[in-house]
Design a protein around this motif. Sequence first.
Motif, PDB file in Angstrom:
ATOM      1  N   ARG A  12      31.295  99.660  26.401  1.00  0.00           N
ATOM      2  CA  ARG A  12      33.067 100.038  24.825  1.00  0.00           C
ATOM      3  C   ARG A  12      34.374  99.594  25.764  1.00  0.00           C
ATOM      4  O   ARG A  12      34.283  99.838  26.965  1.00  0.00           O
ATOM      5  CB  ARG A  12      33.446 101.025  24.513  1.00  0.00           C
ATOM      6  CG  ARG A  12      31.925 101.346  23.550  1.00  0.00           C
ATOM      7  CD  ARG A  12      32.123 102.147  22.549  1.00  0.00           C
ATOM      8  NE  ARG A  12      31.139 102.252  21.422  1.00  0.00           N
ATOM      9  CZ  ARG A  12      30.347 101.783  20.382  1.00  0.00           C
ATOM     10  NH1 ARG A  12      31.625 100.553  20.046  1.00  0.00           N
ATOM     11  NH2 ARG A  12      29.738 101.431  19.654  1.00  0.00           N
ATOM     12  N   VAL A  13      35.386  98.822  25.026  1.00  0.00           N
ATOM     13  CA  VAL A  13      36.210  98.309  25.653  1.00  0.00           C
ATOM     14  C   VAL A  13      37.107  99.845  25.426  1.00  0.00           C
ATOM     15  O   VAL A  13      37.238 100.565  24.660  1.00  0.00           O
ATOM     16  CB  VAL A  13      37.066  97.628  24.735  1.00  0.00           C
ATOM     17  CG1 VAL A  13      38.768  97.171  25.641  1.00  0.00           C
ATOM     18  CG2 VAL A  13      36.137  96.569  25.058  1.00  0.00           C
ATOM     19  N   LYS A  14      37.386 100.120  26.705  1.00  0.00           N
ATOM     20  CA  LYS A  14      38.547 100.992  26.711  1.00  0.00           C
ATOM     21  C   LYS A  14      40.112 100.893  26.744  1.00  0.00           C
ATOM     22  O   LYS A  14      41.115 101.978  25.808  1.00  0.00           O
ATOM     23  CB  LYS A  14      38.219 102.055  28.627  1.00  0.00           C
ATOM     24  CG  LYS A  14      38.950 103.631  28.557  1.00  0.00           C
ATOM     25  CD  LYS A  14      38.723 103.939  29.889  1.00  0.00           C
ATOM     26  CE  LYS A  14      39.819 104.869  30.301  1.00  0.00           C
ATOM     27  NZ  LYS A  14      38.959 105.621  31.188  1.00  0.00           N
ATOM     28  N   ALA A  15      40.927  99.643  26.656  1.00  0.00           N
ATOM     29  CA  ALA A  15      41.369  99.504  27.112  1.00  0.00           C
ATOM     30  C   ALA A  15      41.537  97.936  27.264  1.00  0.00           C
ATOM     31  O   ALA A  15      41.181  97.252  27.925  1.00  0.00           O
ATOM     32  CB  ALA A  15      42.464  99.935  27.564  1.00  0.00           C
ATOM     33  N   VAL A  16      42.970  97.277  26.836  1.00  0.00           N
ATOM     34  CA  VAL A  16      42.964  96.328  27.036  1.00  0.00           C
ATOM     35  C   VAL A  16      44.981  95.425  27.849  1.00  0.00           C
ATOM     36  O   VAL A  16      45.169  95.985  26.773  1.00  0.00           O
ATOM     37  CB  VAL A  16      43.259  95.318  25.769  1.00  0.00           C
ATOM     38  CG1 VAL A  16      43.304  93.644  25.884  1.00  0.00           C
ATOM     39  CG2 VAL A  16      41.414  94.798  25.459  1.00  0.00           C
ATOM     40  N   ASN A  17      45.170  94.984  28.925  1.00  0.00           N
ATOM     41  CA  ASN A  17      46.376  95.308  29.118  1.00  0.00           C
ATOM     42  C   ASN A  17      46.532  94.143  29.293  1.00  0.00           C
ATOM     43  O   ASN A  17      46.392  93.910  30.141  1.00  0.00           O
ATOM     44  CB  ASN A  17      46.471  95.886  30.669  1.00  0.00           C
ATOM     45  CG  ASN A  17      45.700  97.521  30.553  1.00  0.00           C
ATOM     46  OD1 ASN A  17      46.486  98.093  29.640  1.00  0.00           O
ATOM     47  ND2 ASN A  17      44.897  97.852  31.424  1.00  0.00           N
ATOM     48  N   GLU A  18      47.510  93.746  28.281  1.00  0.00           N
ATOM     49  CA  GLU A  18      48.221  92.024  28.817  1.00  0.00           C
ATOM     50  C   GLU A  18      48.541  91.966  29.634  1.00  0.00           C
ATOM     51  O   GLU A  18      49.804  92.371  28.670  1.00  0.00           O
ATOM     52  CB  GLU A  18      48.609  91.549  26.572  1.00  0.00           C
ATOM     53  CG  GLU A  18      47.092  91.584  25.990  1.00  0.00           C
ATOM     54  CD  GLU A  18      47.369  91.388  24.771  1.00  0.00           C
ATOM     55  OE1 GLU A  18      48.219  90.477  24.134  1.00  0.00           O
ATOM     56  OE2 GLU A  18      46.525  90.943  23.676  1.00  0.00           O
ATOM     57  N   GLY A  19      48.870  90.695  29.789  1.00  0.00           N
ATOM     58  CA  GLY A  19      49.797  89.786  30.439  1.00  0.00           C
ATOM     59  C   GLY A  19      50.342  88.960  29.885  1.00  0.00           C
ATOM     60  O   GLY A  19      50.311  88.771  29.016  1.00  0.00           O
ATOM     61  N   VAL A  20      51.125  88.400  30.749  1.00  0.00           N
ATOM     62  CA  VAL A  20      51.893  86.755  29.883  1.00  0.00           C
ATOM     63  C   VAL A  20      50.864  85.787  29.685  1.00  0.00           C
ATOM     64  O   VAL A  20      50.273  85.110  28.574  1.00  0.00           O
ATOM     65  CB  VAL A  20      53.191  86.183  31.376  1.00  0.00           C
ATOM     66  CG1 VAL A  20      53.180  84.468  30.900  1.00  0.00           C
ATOM     67  CG2 VAL A  20      53.206  86.545  31.783  1.00  0.00           C
ATOM     68  N   VAL A  21      49.735  85.745  30.586  1.00  0.00           N
ATOM     69  CA  VAL A  21      48.431  84.504  30.540  1.00  0.00           C
ATOM     70  C   VAL A  21      47.370  85.158  30.652  1.00  0.00           C
ATOM     71  O   VAL A  21      46.443  84.623  29.781  1.00  0.00           O
ATOM     72  CB  VAL A  21      48.788  83.703  31.577  1.00  0.00           C
ATOM     73  CG1 VAL A  21      48.038  82.477  31.568  1.00  0.00           C
ATOM     74  CG2 VAL A  21      49.689  82.588  31.827  1.00  0.00           C
ATOM     75  N   THR A  22      47.456  86.327  31.627  1.00  0.00           N
ATOM     76  CA  THR A  22      45.949  87.000  31.444  1.00  0.00           C
ATOM     77  C   THR A  22      46.379  88.426  30.781  1.00  0.00           C
ATOM     78  O   THR A  22      46.807  89.503  30.133  1.00  0.00           O
ATOM     79  CB  THR A  22      45.493  87.400  32.804  1.00  0.00           C
ATOM     80  OG1 THR A  22      46.414  87.589  33.412  1.00  0.00           O
ATOM     81  CG2 THR A  22      44.457  85.730  33.304  1.00  0.00           C
ATOM     82  N   ALA A  23      44.130  88.805  30.930  1.00  0.00           N
ATOM     83  CA  ALA A  23      44.634  90.321  29.661  1.00  0.00           C
ATOM     84  C   ALA A  23      43.512  91.204  30.625  1.00  0.00           C
ATOM     85  O   ALA A  23      43.045  90.341  31.722  1.00  0.00           O
ATOM     86  CB  ALA A  23      44.524  90.209  29.074  1.00  0.00           C
ATOM     87  N   GLU A  24      43.754  92.070  31.518  1.00  0.00           N
ATOM     88  CA  GLU A  24      42.668  93.062  32.024  1.00  0.00           C
ATOM     89  C   GLU A  24      42.261  93.696  30.888  1.00  0.00           C
ATOM     90  O   GLU A  24      42.394  94.459  30.463  1.00  0.00           O
ATOM     91  CB  GLU A  24      43.082  94.066  33.182  1.00  0.00           C
ATOM     92  CG  GLU A  24      43.745  93.582  34.548  1.00  0.00           C
ATOM     93  CD  GLU A  24      44.494  94.744  35.413  1.00  0.00           C
ATOM     94  OE1 GLU A  24      44.908  94.641  36.830  1.00  0.00           O
ATOM     95  OE2 GLU A  24      44.466  95.798  35.099  1.00  0.00           O
ATOM     96  N   VAL A  25      41.075  93.187  31.038  1.00  0.00           N
ATOM     97  CA  VAL A  25      39.983  94.571  30.099  1.00  0.00           C
ATOM     98  C   VAL A  25      39.024  95.625  30.912  1.00  0.00           C
ATOM     99  O   VAL A  25      37.830  95.194  31.525  1.00  0.00           O
ATOM    100  CB  VAL A  25      38.990  93.381  28.933  1.00  0.00           C
ATOM    101  CG1 VAL A  25      37.933  94.411  27.988  1.00  0.00           C
ATOM    102  CG2 VAL A  25      39.732  92.681  28.611  1.00  0.00           C
ATOM    103  N   VAL A  26      39.692  96.835  30.396  1.00  0.00           N
ATOM    104  CA  VAL A  26      38.722  97.184  30.607  1.00  0.00           C
ATOM    105  C   VAL A  26      37.637  98.707  30.202  1.00  0.00           C
ATOM    106  O   VAL A  26      37.881  98.293  28.395  1.00  0.00           O
ATOM    107  CB  VAL A  26      39.706  99.148  31.343  1.00  0.00           C
ATOM    108  CG1 VAL A  26      39.032  99.982  31.787  1.00  0.00           C
ATOM    109  CG2 VAL A  26      41.051  98.576  32.625  1.00  0.00           C
ATOM    110  N   ILE A  27      36.114  98.516  30.886  1.00  0.00           N
ATOM    111  CA  ILE A  27      34.947  98.558  29.845  1.00  0.00           C
ATOM    112  C   ILE A  27      34.735 100.112  30.251  1.00  0.00           C
ATOM    113  O   ILE A  27      34.741  99.920  31.485  1.00  0.00           O
ATOM    114  CB  ILE A  27      33.651  97.137  29.923  1.00  0.00           C
ATOM    115  CG1 ILE A  27      34.799  96.093  29.493  1.00  0.00           C
ATOM    116  CG2 ILE A  27      32.867  97.702  29.242  1.00  0.00           C
ATOM    117  CD1 ILE A  27      34.393  95.133  29.698  1.00  0.00           C
ATOM    118  N   ALA A  28      34.287 100.751  29.563  1.00  0.00           N
ATOM    119  CA  ALA A  28      33.519 102.245  29.892  1.00  0.00           C
ATOM    120  C   ALA A  28      32.413 101.680  30.010  1.00  0.00           C
ATOM    121  O   ALA A  28      31.393 101.490  28.552  1.00  0.00           O
ATOM    122  CB  ALA A  28      34.291 103.348  29.164  1.00  0.00           C
TER     123      ALA A  28
END
Length: 69
Positions: A12-28
């Motif tokens: 499950r997605v734990k967090a979505v940290n958006e930048g200007v062009v990309t995003a970090e998607v943290v998955i538990a």
Amino acid sequence: MKLSARNQLPGRVKAVNEGVVTAEVVIALDGGGELTAVITKKSVEELGLAAGKAVYAVVKSTEVMVAVD
């Protein structure tokens, strides 16, 4: 959807940290642990990714590196 990749890790997605062009998607991961993927912001929008959404982390690689201290 069926994929040829063998490494399909449910979680499950734990967090979505958006930048200007990309995003970090943290998955538990369901089996324990976390995995972070860097994808485009457009992909985040198209997939409707948000905290709590069930997803699969799909790993398709020709090389995996292992390191120890």
